[in-house]
Design a protein around this motif. Structure first.
Motif, PDB file in Angstrom:
ATOM      1  N   ASP A  54       0.874  -1.167   0.000  1.00  0.00           N
ATOM      2  CA  ASP A  54       0.000   0.000   0.000  1.00  0.00           C
ATOM      3  C   ASP A  54       0.915   1.221   0.000  1.00  0.00           C
ATOM      4  OD1 ASP A  54      -2.180   1.694   0.183  1.00  0.00           O
ATOM      5  OD2 ASP A  54      -2.491   1.360   2.321  1.00  0.00           O
ATOM      6  N   ILE A  55       0.516   2.273  -0.676  1.00  0.00           N
ATOM      7  CA  ILE A  55       1.394   3.442  -0.779  1.00  0.00           C
ATOM      8  C   ILE A  55       1.491   4.200   0.543  1.00  0.00           C
ATOM      9  CG2 ILE A  55      -0.258   5.208  -1.551  1.00  0.00           C
ATOM     10  CD1 ILE A  55       1.911   5.859  -3.761  1.00  0.00           C
ATOM     11  N   ARG A  56       0.394   4.235   1.308  1.00  0.00           N
ATOM     12  CA  ARG A  56       0.396   4.942   2.591  1.00  0.00           C
ATOM     13  C   ARG A  56       0.172   3.955   3.716  1.00  0.00           C
ATOM     14  NH1 ARG A  56      -2.211  10.909   2.249  1.00  0.00           N
ATOM     15  NH2 ARG A  56      -0.656  11.715   0.818  1.00  0.00           N
ATOM     16  N   MET A  57       1.207   3.806   4.542  1.00  0.00           N
ATOM     17  CA  MET A  57       1.136   2.914   5.701  1.00  0.00           C
ATOM     18  C   MET A  57       1.823   3.578   6.878  1.00  0.00           C
ATOM     19  SD  MET A  57       2.019  -0.869   4.191  1.00  0.00           S
ATOM     20  CE  MET A  57       3.507  -0.407   3.324  1.00  0.00           C
ATOM     21  N   PRO A  58       1.477   3.155   8.093  1.00  0.00           N
ATOM     22  CA  PRO A  58       2.167   3.688   9.267  1.00  0.00           C
ATOM     23  C   PRO A  58       3.645   3.299   9.276  1.00  0.00           C
ATOM     24  CG  PRO A  58       0.189   2.463   9.897  1.00  0.00           C
ATOM     25  CD  PRO A  58       0.408   2.227   8.438  1.00  0.00           C
ATOM     26  N   GLU A  59       4.450   4.099   9.920  1.00  0.00           N
ATOM     27  CA  GLU A  59       5.878   3.886  10.179  1.00  0.00           C
ATOM     28  C   GLU A  59       6.789   4.036   8.962  1.00  0.00           C
ATOM     29  OE1 GLU A  59       7.093   0.933  13.026  1.00  0.00           O
ATOM     30  OE2 GLU A  59       5.007   0.659  13.658  1.00  0.00           O
ATOM     31  N   MET A  60       6.308   3.668   7.791  1.00  0.00           N
ATOM     32  CA  MET A  60       7.107   3.810   6.574  1.00  0.00           C
ATOM     33  C   MET A  60       6.173   3.678   5.379  1.00  0.00           C
ATOM     34  SD  MET A  60      10.333   1.439   5.304  1.00  0.00           S
ATOM     35  CE  MET A  60      11.305   1.672   6.765  1.00  0.00           C
ATOM     36  N   ALA A  75      10.919  -7.771  -6.177  1.00  0.00           N
ATOM     37  CA  ALA A  75      10.086  -6.956  -7.056  1.00  0.00           C
ATOM     38  C   ALA A  75       8.989  -6.288  -6.225  1.00  0.00           C
ATOM     39  CB  ALA A  75       9.464  -7.835  -8.142  1.00  0.00           C
ATOM     40  N   THR A  76       8.544  -5.115  -6.654  1.00  0.00           N
ATOM     41  CA  THR A  76       7.515  -4.404  -5.901  1.00  0.00           C
ATOM     42  C   THR A  76       6.380  -3.933  -6.796  1.00  0.00           C
ATOM     43  OG1 THR A  76       8.700  -2.312  -6.115  1.00  0.00           O
ATOM     44  CG2 THR A  76       9.111  -3.597  -4.127  1.00  0.00           C
ATOM     45  N   LEU A  77       5.185  -3.978  -6.226  1.00  0.00           N
ATOM     46  CA  LEU A  77       3.978  -3.502  -6.876  1.00  0.00           C
ATOM     47  C   LEU A  77       3.265  -2.633  -5.852  1.00  0.00           C
ATOM     48  CD1 LEU A  77       1.440  -5.668  -8.828  1.00  0.00           C
ATOM     49  CD2 LEU A  77       0.647  -4.171  -7.024  1.00  0.00           C
ATOM     50  N   ILE A  78       2.887  -1.429  -6.247  1.00  0.00           N
ATOM     51  CA  ILE A  78       2.178  -0.520  -5.341  1.00  0.00           C
ATOM     52  C   ILE A  78       0.676  -0.674  -5.562  1.00  0.00           C
ATOM     53  CG2 ILE A  78       1.618   1.918  -4.931  1.00  0.00           C
ATOM     54  CD1 ILE A  78       4.160   1.158  -3.523  1.00  0.00           C
ATOM     55  N   LEU A  79      -0.028  -0.785  -4.454  1.00  0.00           N
ATOM     56  CA  LEU A  79      -1.478  -0.875  -4.452  1.00  0.00           C
ATOM     57  C   LEU A  79      -1.977   0.375  -3.734  1.00  0.00           C
ATOM     58  CD1 LEU A  79      -3.820  -2.805  -5.060  1.00  0.00           C
ATOM     59  CD2 LEU A  79      -3.493  -3.768  -2.786  1.00  0.00           C
ATOM     60  N   THR A  80      -2.801   1.181  -4.403  1.00  0.00           N
ATOM     61  CA  THR A  80      -3.157   2.470  -3.816  1.00  0.00           C
ATOM     62  C   THR A  80      -4.505   2.985  -4.275  1.00  0.00           C
ATOM     63  OG1 THR A  80      -2.402   4.748  -3.532  1.00  0.00           O
ATOM     64  CG2 THR A  80      -1.939   3.714  -5.639  1.00  0.00           C
ATOM     65  N   ALA A  81      -5.040   3.883  -3.504  1.00  0.00           N
ATOM     66  CA  ALA A  81      -6.270   4.585  -3.889  1.00  0.00           C
ATOM     67  C   ALA A  81      -5.924   5.903  -4.579  1.00  0.00           C
ATOM     68  CB  ALA A  81      -7.124   4.845  -2.656  1.00  0.00           C
ATOM     69  N   TYR A  82      -4.632   6.255  -4.616  1.00  0.00           N
ATOM     70  CA  TYR A  82      -4.194   7.549  -5.138  1.00  0.00           C
ATOM     71  C   TYR A  82      -3.776   7.453  -6.604  1.00  0.00           C
ATOM     72  CZ  TYR A  82      -4.087   8.495  -0.179  1.00  0.00           C
ATOM     73  OH  TYR A  82      -4.444   8.617   1.125  1.00  0.00           O
ATOM     74  N   THR A  83      -4.370   8.321  -7.407  1.00  0.00           N
ATOM     75  CA  THR A  83      -4.027   8.350  -8.832  1.00  0.00           C
ATOM     76  C   THR A  83      -3.308   9.638  -9.218  1.00  0.00           C
ATOM     77  OG1 THR A  83      -6.198   9.271  -9.364  1.00  0.00           O
ATOM     78  CG2 THR A  83      -5.971   6.860  -9.490  1.00  0.00           C
ATOM     79  N   GLU A  93      10.252   6.758  -9.449  1.00  0.00           N
ATOM     80  CA  GLU A  93      11.564   7.065  -8.876  1.00  0.00           C
ATOM     81  C   GLU A  93      12.012   6.005  -7.872  1.00  0.00           C
ATOM     82  OE1 GLU A  93      11.211  11.001  -7.220  1.00  0.00           O
ATOM     83  OE2 GLU A  93      10.826  11.885  -9.186  1.00  0.00           O
ATOM     84  N   ALA A  94      11.054   5.409  -7.167  1.00  0.00           N
ATOM     85  CA  ALA A  94      11.373   4.394  -6.161  1.00  0.00           C
ATOM     86  C   ALA A  94      11.690   3.039  -6.801  1.00  0.00           C
ATOM     87  CB  ALA A  94      10.213   4.238  -5.175  1.00  0.00           C
ATOM     88  N   GLY A  95      11.447   2.914  -8.104  1.00  0.00           N
ATOM     89  CA  GLY A  95      11.739   1.655  -8.784  1.00  0.00           C
ATOM     90  C   GLY A  95      10.582   0.681  -8.797  1.00  0.00           C
ATOM     91  N   VAL A  96       9.390   1.161  -8.454  1.00  0.00           N
ATOM     92  CA  VAL A  96       8.203   0.312  -8.438  1.00  0.00           C
ATOM     93  C   VAL A  96       7.944  -0.203  -9.849  1.00  0.00           C
ATOM     94  CG1 VAL A  96       5.698   0.348  -8.086  1.00  0.00           C
ATOM     95  CG2 VAL A  96       7.200   1.475  -6.441  1.00  0.00           C
ATOM     96  N   LEU A  97       7.577  -1.472  -9.953  1.00  0.00           N
ATOM     97  CA  LEU A  97       7.415  -2.100 -11.255  1.00  0.00           C
ATOM     98  C   LEU A  97       5.983  -2.101 -11.770  1.00  0.00           C
ATOM     99  CD1 LEU A  97       9.815  -5.050 -10.498  1.00  0.00           C
ATOM    100  CD2 LEU A  97      10.283  -3.068 -11.938  1.00  0.00           C
ATOM    101  N   ALA A  98       5.012  -1.895 -10.869  1.00  0.00           N
ATOM    102  CA  ALA A  98       3.610  -1.807 -11.285  1.00  0.00           C
ATOM    103  C   ALA A  98       2.855  -0.981 -10.255  1.00  0.00           C
ATOM    104  CB  ALA A  98       2.996  -3.194 -11.415  1.00  0.00           C
ATOM    105  N   TYR A  99       1.772  -0.363 -10.712  1.00  0.00           N
ATOM    106  CA  TYR A  99       0.984   0.556  -9.887  1.00  0.00           C
ATOM    107  C   TYR A  99      -0.469   0.191 -10.123  1.00  0.00           C
ATOM    108  CZ  TYR A  99       0.050   5.250  -7.867  1.00  0.00           C
ATOM    109  OH  TYR A  99      -0.327   6.306  -7.068  1.00  0.00           O
TER     110      TYR A  99
END
Length: 191
Positions: A54-60, A75-83, A93-99
């Motif tokens: 998730d893009i927004r989580m506590p602590e980091m 490998a990383t995939l971001i799951l988010t409500a933010y477009t 920039e973070a190197g995420v491979l899918a959104y």
């Protein structure tokens, strides 16, 4: 499919739905985290193939996690409500491979995972290629330097200097790079 996945989302319901969808699709969920710090700890410990964050989580944030996990070879995939464009740019920039944007379905999740893993494999191959090319360039520089020293100290041609290196390489059954290093050390001491 054999892909091992770590899930990180601060919403338990999302983790549960995601876990179910992943297992129904043939993936293995190896761990779950409710905050970014724990996601990184589990990533380092469990070594999954992919982390869905998730893009927004506590602590980091998921983006901070992605940077760390990508360095760990995950490998990383971001799951988010933010477009918002800003989030997409930061993910790149973070190197995420899918959104993937919430709400998601199994039909949108599986292709995102497969694309992320394909991009990750390509990235790993490119990294290997770059590393191999760097090593070859380093060896080439050493051989050129050793040839120059041999030409200077023995008064021979470049071709003869190279043959000298090749002959020693075969004679001692050592790579040309090692022979070149030894000659550089020996001849630079004399200078």
């Amino acid at each position: 499919m054999g892909i091992r996945i770590l899930i990180a989302d601060d919403e338990a319901v999302v983790r549960m739905d995601l876990h179910e969808m992943l297992e129904e699709s043939g993936y293995e969920v190896v761990g779950e985290a409710s905050n970014g710090k724990r996601a990184v700890e589990l990533g380092k410990e469990l070594k999954p193939d992919l982390a869905i964050l998730d893009i927004r989580m506590p602590e980091m944030s998921g983006l901070e996690c992605a940077e760390i996990l990508m360095e760990e070879g995950i490998a990383t995939l971001i799951l988010t409500a933010y477009t918002d464009r800003e989030f997409v740019e930061r993910a790149k920039e973070a190197g995420v491979l899918a959104y993937l944007v919430k709400p998601f379905t199994k039909e949108s999740l599986v292709p995102a995972i497969e694309m992320a893993m394909a991009r990750f494999r390509e990235l790993q191959e490119l990294r290997k290629e770059v590393s191999s090319l760097k090593e070859a360039l380093e060896a080439r520089k050493l051989v050129e330097r050793a040839k120059g020293l041999l030409m200077k100290h023995l008064g021979i041609s470049e071709e003869d200097a190279y043959r000298y290196l090749q002959k020693r390489s075969m004679e001692y059954r050592k790579p040309l790079k090692e022979i070149a290093q030894a000659i550089i050390i020996a001849l630079e001491i004399k200078e």
